[in-house]
Design a protein around this motif. Structure first.
Motif, mmCIF file in Angstrom:
data_model
loop_
_atom_site.group_PDB
_atom_site.id
_atom_site.type_symbol
_atom_site.label_atom_id
_atom_site.label_comp_id
_atom_site.label_asym_id
_atom_site.label_seq_id
_atom_site.Cartn_x
_atom_site.Cartn_y
_atom_site.Cartn_z
ATOM 1 N N LEU A 80 -1.827 3.997 -2.234
ATOM 2 C CA LEU A 80 -1.338 4.306 -3.572
ATOM 3 C C LEU A 80 -1.579 3.108 -4.470
ATOM 4 O O LEU A 80 -1.283 1.978 -4.106
ATOM 5 N N SER A 82 -0.822 2.352 -8.620
ATOM 6 C CA SER A 82 -0.184 3.036 -9.741
ATOM 7 C C SER A 82 0.250 2.060 -10.826
ATOM 8 O O SER A 82 0.506 0.891 -10.567
ATOM 9 N N TRP A 113 10.913 5.489 -5.794
ATOM 10 C CA TRP A 113 9.727 6.342 -5.689
ATOM 11 C C TRP A 113 9.627 6.943 -4.299
ATOM 12 O O TRP A 113 9.965 6.303 -3.311
ATOM 13 N N LEU A 115 7.163 7.531 -1.541
ATOM 14 C CA LEU A 115 5.858 6.963 -1.229
ATOM 15 C C LEU A 115 4.863 8.007 -0.739
ATOM 16 O O LEU A 115 3.665 7.819 -0.859
ATOM 17 N N GLY A 118 4.108 9.505 -4.404
ATOM 18 C CA GLY A 118 3.949 8.598 -5.539
ATOM 19 C C GLY A 118 4.834 8.955 -6.719
ATOM 20 O O GLY A 118 4.796 8.305 -7.754
#
Length: 164
Positions: A80, A82, A113, A115, A118
């Motif tokens: 991820l 972001s 969050w 995971l 996301g």
């Protein structure tokens, strides 16, 4: 294995306590606790501000902007990457690796969050100054936050995860 030459920024002992994740100004390196030999590394494109690990995942928050990278040590690419609502002063990954808690370096807000997706699951006002420290307990049921306001506050992580 990439060699690192930068200054150490942060370090985290990862369950089951068999390796340490060390974050330098140019890379994240996983070191074996017994042999002190690197297991894996990830070169960073920007200097990190905070690092956390849990559930086999490593989270690195950028020092200069509101960005985040989450990955598994030894993986070729992050799981991820972001942009964030704000620059984080601290972060913590739950022991099961399913949740990421982040604390705003200016606002004092806490963010939670998922995971696996996301998705930002929840955010709330926690401190009246920036968040400087975050930690989950060993089971991941509770989260503690520390702030520049001098307060340390406990939170029920299971309630925060369920309150969506």
């Amino acid at each position: 294995m990439a060699a690192t030459t930068g200054d150490t920024i942060d370090a985290a002992l990862t369950p089951p306590r068999d390796h340490v994740v060390v974050c330098t100004t140019d890379a994240v390196v996983s070191l074996d606790v017994e042999s002190y030999q690197p297991r894996s590394s990830l070169t960073l494109s920007a200097a990190p501000g905070a690092v956390a690990s849990g559930g086999g995942r490593v989270c690195v928050c950028a020092a200069k902007d509101a960005s985040l990278v989450v990955g598994t040590p030894g993986a070729k690419a992050p799981e991820l990457a972001s942009r964030l609502p704000e620059k984080l002063g601290a972060c913590a990954v739950s022991p099961d690796g399913l949740w990421l808690a982040g604390g705003g370096s200016a606002s004092g807000r806490l963010y939670l969050w998922e995971l696996w997706s996301g998705r930002l699951a929840r955010c709330w006002d926690a401190h009246f100054r920036g968040v400087t420290a975050l930690a989950f307990d060993e089971r991941g049921d509770h989260l503690a936050s520390g702030g520049a306001d001098g307060l340390v506050r406990p939170w029920c992580a299971t309630a925060a995860c369920d309150a969506q």
